[in-house]
Scaffold this motif. Structure first.
Motif, PDB file in Angstrom:
ATOM      1  N   GLN A 280       0.692  -1.358   0.093  1.00 17.43           N
ATOM      2  CA  GLN A 280       0.025   0.171   0.005  1.00 17.43           C
ATOM      3  C   GLN A 280       0.771   1.272  -0.165  1.00 17.43           C
ATOM      4  OE1 GLN A 280      -3.357  -0.520  -0.513  1.00 17.43           O
ATOM      5  NE2 GLN A 280      -3.035  -2.653  -0.214  1.00 17.43           N
ATOM      6  N   HIS A 281       1.970   0.876  -0.542  1.00 17.47           N
ATOM      7  CA  HIS A 281       2.965   2.379  -0.397  1.00 17.47           C
ATOM      8  C   HIS A 281       3.350   2.295  -2.190  1.00 17.47           C
ATOM      9  CE1 HIS A 281       2.667   1.999   3.839  1.00 17.47           C
ATOM     10  NE2 HIS A 281       3.653   3.327   3.859  1.00 17.47           N
ATOM     11  N   ILE A 282       4.026   3.429  -2.220  1.00 20.14           N
ATOM     12  CA  ILE A 282       4.602   3.579  -3.689  1.00 20.14           C
ATOM     13  C   ILE A 282       6.106   4.300  -3.344  1.00 20.14           C
ATOM     14  CG2 ILE A 282       3.929   5.682  -4.404  1.00 20.14           C
ATOM     15  CD1 ILE A 282       4.269   2.696  -6.654  1.00 20.14           C
ATOM     16  N   GLY A 283       7.117   3.909  -4.011  1.00 14.97           N
ATOM     17  CA  GLY A 283       8.558   4.495  -3.851  1.00 14.97           C
ATOM     18  C   GLY A 283       9.043   5.302  -4.860  1.00 14.97           C
ATOM     19  N   LEU A 284       9.808   6.301  -4.312  1.00 18.05           N
ATOM     20  CA  LEU A 284      10.455   7.494  -5.361  1.00 18.05           C
ATOM     21  C   LEU A 284      11.663   7.250  -5.288  1.00 18.05           C
ATOM     22  CD1 LEU A 284       8.342  10.549  -4.663  1.00 18.05           C
ATOM     23  CD2 LEU A 284       7.588   8.712  -6.235  1.00 18.05           C
TER      24      LEU A 284
END
Length: 505
Positions: A280-284
């Motif tokens: 439920q996260h997204i990385g940059l």
């Protein structure tokens, strides 16, 4: 004048006349005429002949003395070992020493230090239990290799076994390296690589990398070392070396992430940039301060060499923000304290991160502004009558403000409106008065309705004798509920008549 000398069985003597050597005297009794004779005796249990002026005596009487003495003379580049019975004596360079023959078996061995500092194996075994000055002994176990250094310069390797070296005017050391450890810490690795290639070729695996290469070294399938670019290192032969080119892609594939990050974290800690993106996260991902790509949930790792790495995980779930303890004046100057809660989610992580340095701080500040504006333009009565107006006003404001930053608000609501103590007291009295008035109105309304009902009932009974008789029976039933027994004499009419009469009295 006669002089008699007695030489004991365990002794030997040297006869002097006026300090001039005359002869060697064996055990026995000797008599000489004159007073200038003298004999110096030596205990043969002490095999070394410590004779004064030995050099001079040998120069003039060498042939006679050597019948009784083993003379050991060493040059500047020579040493000697003398076996005296079961014992050994070391003789250092530039020494002259003598040992008595016959009483104890003595033998000597001269060593040329220019040829070798190492003692032959048969001598090493013979002197195993002896401590000899000028000799260093070393033991190399079967799981080791020894490196021989003379004056801190590498000479050669030593296989397992016992060794002894002359260490008279030179420092001799042996460094034992374990063959069990793939990388035992070779001393002066660069010197070994550059100056002693024969040793490296015989025993070692050399890893030498270019400036865009890293190496993973494994021993029996287990990672034991990571080598950075432009480095070189020695390992014992038998290790596995994987060289990786990181010039175009520095990201680790999934199999290496599992092997290095999860199974060997201590080894790779200083060589990898690691980011775990939760569900439920997204990385940059940023490389050299420039955005590169989005990262899906999972563990990601990159080789750090030659680049600047920065990663951040953004939570995509619904998040809650509390704006508590806000002291605000209403339009009619009443001080209020309000607590607000808001639910939001980040729908465009890249836009939010690139536009805002601190998302949480920005949202908190804007919610404060919106709440103050919504409360400051309404009176206390208006706020109390329609609390939802604040929610709607704040929600409209914050949604407009955050839409361009990729943030979406799901709900905004005021949890508490806290009034000052004196205002609470006044409102309580107002509410109490309002409720008392409402109670009086209800009471009078009920009394009027009851009276009207009684009048209607009376009219019905007046026109209908049966209804009146039923009412009388109802009254009689109520009276009967309050007494234990009723005795009826006569008819029902007489009972009712008597009850009416009693009631009148």
């Amino acid at each position: 004048m006669w002089k008699t000398f007695y030489i004991k069985p365990n002794e030997i003597g040297i006869l002097y006349h006026r300090s001039d050597f005359k002869k060697i005297l064996q055990p026995g009794t000797y008599t000489y005429f004159g007073q200038h004779w003298q004999v110096k005796t030596y205990d043969l249990n002490q095999p070394e002949a410590k004779i004064d002026n030995l050099e001079l005596l040998l120069r003039n009487n060498s042939s006679e003395l050597q019948q009784y003495l083993l003379v050991v003379r060493t040059a500047f580049n020579q040493t000697a070992l003398v076996r005296v019975g079961q014992n050994w004596v070391s003789v250092l360079p530039n020494q002259l020493r003598a040992f008595w023959r016959g009483f104890i078996d003595v033998k000597s061995h001269i060593f040329d230090l220019n040829e070798s500092l190492e003692l032959p194996a048969d001598f090493v075994q013979q002197i195993r239990g002896s401590t000899l000055y000028g000799i260093k002994k070393f033991q190399i176990s079967e799981s080791e290799i020894g490196l021989l250094y003379v004056q801190n310069n590498f000479v050669r390797s030593l296989s397992p076994g016992e060794y002894a070296f002359w260490a008279v005017d030179r420092d001799v050391t042996v460094r034992n390296l374990s063959r069990i450890v793939p990388n035992p810490g070779f001393p002066s690795e660069d010197v070994l690589i550059d100056r002693h290639p024969e040793f490296v070729a015989a025993y070692c695996e050399i890893v030498q990398l270019q400036n865009q290469q890293v190496a993973i070294v494994r021993d029996r399938g287990k990672v034991i070392s990571i080598l950075p670019p432009s480095s070189r290192k020695l390992f014992w032969q038998g290790v596995e070396v994987e060289v990786i080119d990181i010039s175009n892609d520095a990201k680790l594939p999934a199999n290496l992430v599992t092997e290095l990050v999860l199974n060997a974290p201590e080894i790779v800690r200083n060589f990898l940039h690691i980011r775990e993106v939760p569900a439920q996260h997204i990385g940059l991902l940023y490389i050299n301060q420039e955005f590169q790509t989005l990262l899906q949930p999972g563990i990601h790792a990159w080789w750090i060499f030659g680049r600047s790495w920065q990663t951040e995980a953004i939570d995509l779930r619904l998040q809650t923000m509390e704006v508590s303890g806000q002291d605000i004046l209403s339009k009619d100057k009443v001080p209020l304290r309000l607590n607000l809660t808001a639910g939001f989610r980040i729908v465009d992580p890249l836009k939010a991160k690139n536009s805002l340095s601190d998302v949480a701080a920005f949202l908190y500040k804007e919610l404060q502004f919106a709440l103050r504006a919504a409360v400051g333009e309404r009176t206390l009565d208006a706020l109390l009558e329609d609390k939802g107006a604040i929610d709607r006003s704040v929600a409209e404001y914050i949604r407009q403000k955050t839409a361009e930053y990729g943030i979406e608000f799901d709900s905004v609501g005021v949890k508490d409106i806290i009034l000052p103590g004196e205002i609470k007291t006044i409102l309580s009295k107002v509410v109490e008065a309002e409720k008392a008035a409402q109670a009086n109105v209800v009471r009078r309304r009920e009394e009027t309705a009851a009276t009207r009902s009684m009048l209607n009932t009376a009219k019905v009974m007046e026109d209908n004798p049966v209804a009146l008789r039923l009412k009388e029976l109802e009254v009689l039933e109520r009276i009967a509920e309050k007494i234990d027994r009723i005795q009826v004499n006569g008819s029902l009419d007489s009972i009712l008549t008597e009850l009416i009469r009693i009631n009148r009295e």
